[in-house]
Design a protein around this motif. Structure first.
Motif, PDB file in Angstrom:
ATOM      1  N   ILE A 133       0.846  -1.189   0.000  1.00  0.00           N
ATOM      2  CA  ILE A 133       0.000   0.000   0.000  1.00  0.00           C
ATOM      3  C   ILE A 133       0.882   1.240   0.000  1.00  0.00           C
ATOM      4  O   ILE A 133       2.001   1.223   0.500  1.00  0.00           O
ATOM      5  N   ALA A 134       0.350   2.313  -0.568  1.00  0.00           N
ATOM      6  CA  ALA A 134       0.987   3.625  -0.459  1.00  0.00           C
ATOM      7  C   ALA A 134       0.365   4.344   0.728  1.00  0.00           C
ATOM      8  O   ALA A 134      -0.846   4.249   0.968  1.00  0.00           O
ATOM      9  N   TRP A 135       1.175   5.078   1.489  1.00  0.00           N
ATOM     10  CA  TRP A 135       0.672   5.714   2.697  1.00  0.00           C
ATOM     11  C   TRP A 135      -0.384   6.779   2.399  1.00  0.00           C
ATOM     12  O   TRP A 135      -1.250   7.052   3.238  1.00  0.00           O
ATOM     13  N   LYS A 136      -0.355   7.365   1.211  1.00  0.00           N
ATOM     14  CA  LYS A 136      -1.402   8.326   0.852  1.00  0.00           C
ATOM     15  C   LYS A 136      -2.769   7.664   0.868  1.00  0.00           C
ATOM     16  O   LYS A 136      -3.745   8.240   1.356  1.00  0.00           O
ATOM     17  N   ASP A 137      -2.854   6.443   0.338  1.00  0.00           N
ATOM     18  CA  ASP A 137      -4.126   5.722   0.309  1.00  0.00           C
ATOM     19  C   ASP A 137      -4.617   5.422   1.724  1.00  0.00           C
ATOM     20  O   ASP A 137      -5.819   5.492   2.007  1.00  0.00           O
ATOM     21  N   VAL A 138      -3.683   5.086   2.607  1.00  0.00           N
ATOM     22  CA  VAL A 138      -4.056   4.812   3.997  1.00  0.00           C
ATOM     23  C   VAL A 138      -4.575   6.078   4.666  1.00  0.00           C
ATOM     24  O   VAL A 138      -5.619   6.070   5.336  1.00  0.00           O
TER      25      VAL A 138
END
Length: 331
Positions: A248-253
């Motif tokens: 996952i990319a942290w932006k999505d989280v």
């Protein structure tokens, strides 16, 4: 003879969930857990009546040595950064003949070479890249303890395995600690700030794993350890196991957490801001490592043993995790 498993960290998030998974899978095992005090002992024995508790700390060399010497397997889940407990456990195992399974973390791979919040291309495979992984710079997070496991095991003739998870998600099912770190810490920071954020653009990438799948991986390694010659698992210099189910990319989280907290009426907007490392570090001193870098791994070695992640996705688990942080802050 009944297998004896000595567990450190059973009061914690990973240790608590894993101990429960171990007992459910193998009620015939004798499980001995290290606890700090009698209050913790009472809580664990109330939850798991069949276990044995030993009061002590990770620095109690004599206790750790004695219990490790009696154990077929030491499952060291208390800390990824505590060298004395590793040394004591290996010294005890050297006299008893058991094996050590130690938890590390993919923070050891943390890559910010492209700048905070930017993706990095390097992905470490725990089979193809094993020599590179086990010779990372001593400055890498957890690396000194990983080295203590590998060199100590080699020196004393003790079979060791290092299990190395990334972001761990899901609410733990142990009797005491049910909270992980990275996602809960970010949820808490967003709630306190009143608005979502990333470190830089937040395009940096981490792997993730559901707590139940990590626990099953630990149980699988214990089962292999108890077989003749350590079963099909690999130990020592080759005994390094990533455990992941995707990236996952942290932006999505950050966007998903912000959306959930808005739906819960805790913040006014689901918009996500880009913060510098210094700005993000105001909300947690470990911000650059927790949310700013890249930690990319592939769990090839576990998969060859038949392990497959089966738990809910990170997106399915996030609402319960965020709700737990909301409830905690409301107390």
């Amino acid at each position: 003879m009944t297998p004896r498993i000595f567990v450190t960290g059973a009061t914690g998030y990973v240790g608590g969930h894993t101990t429960g998974e171990l007992i459910a899978a193998h009620p015939e095992y004798q499980v001995v857990t290290l606890v700090r005090n009698e209050e913790q002992a009472a809580k664990l024995q109330s939850h798991w009546p069949a276990i044995t508790t030993v009061v002590g700390t990770l620095d109690d060399d004599k206790i750790i040595k004695e219990e490790s010497a009696k154990a077929n397997v030491v499952l060291q889940l208390a800390s990824s950064d505590h060298i004395p407990v590793v040394k004591s456990a290996i010294a005890g195992l050297a006299t008893g003949g058991g094996k050590l399974i130690h938890i590390s973390g993919t923070g050891v791979l943390n890559d910010m070479s492209t700048g905070p919040g930017n993706p990095a291309r390097k992905v470490y495979d725990d089979v193809e890249d094993i020599k590179e992984i086990t010779s990372l710079p001593e400055t890498a997070l957890h690396r000194d303890v990983d080295d203590a496991v590998l060199t100590g095991g080699s020196l004393h003739g003790v079979d060791t395995a290092i299990i190395c998870p990334p972001i761990i998600y899901g609410v733990g099912q142990g009797p005491i600690k049910k909270r992980s770190m990275q996602v809960p810490f970010l949820s808490e920071a967003i709630l306190k700030r009143g608005r979502g954020f990333t470190v830089g653009e937040g395009k940096n990438i981490w792997d993730h794993i559901y707590i139940g799948d990590l626990a099953k991986a630990c149980v699988l390694l214990i089962e292999e350890a108890l077989k003749p010659q350590g079963g099909s698992a690999q130990w020592g210099s080759e005994g390094y196991y990533f455990v992941e189910s995707g990236e996952i990319a942290w932006k999505d989280v950050a966007e998903k957490i912000s959306s959930i907290t808005k739906e819960l009426g805790q913040i006014e907007s689901a918009d996500v801001d880009q913060l510098s490392v210094d700005e993000a570090s105001k909300f947690h001193p470990w911000a650059p490592v927790l949310w700013g870098g890249n930690c990319r791994s592939r769990a090839t070695r576990l998969q060859t043993l038949g392990w497959k992640p089966q738990g809910p996705t990170v997106w399915e688990a996030l609402p319960a995790m965020v709700k737990a942080e909301v409830d905690a802050l409301a107390k």
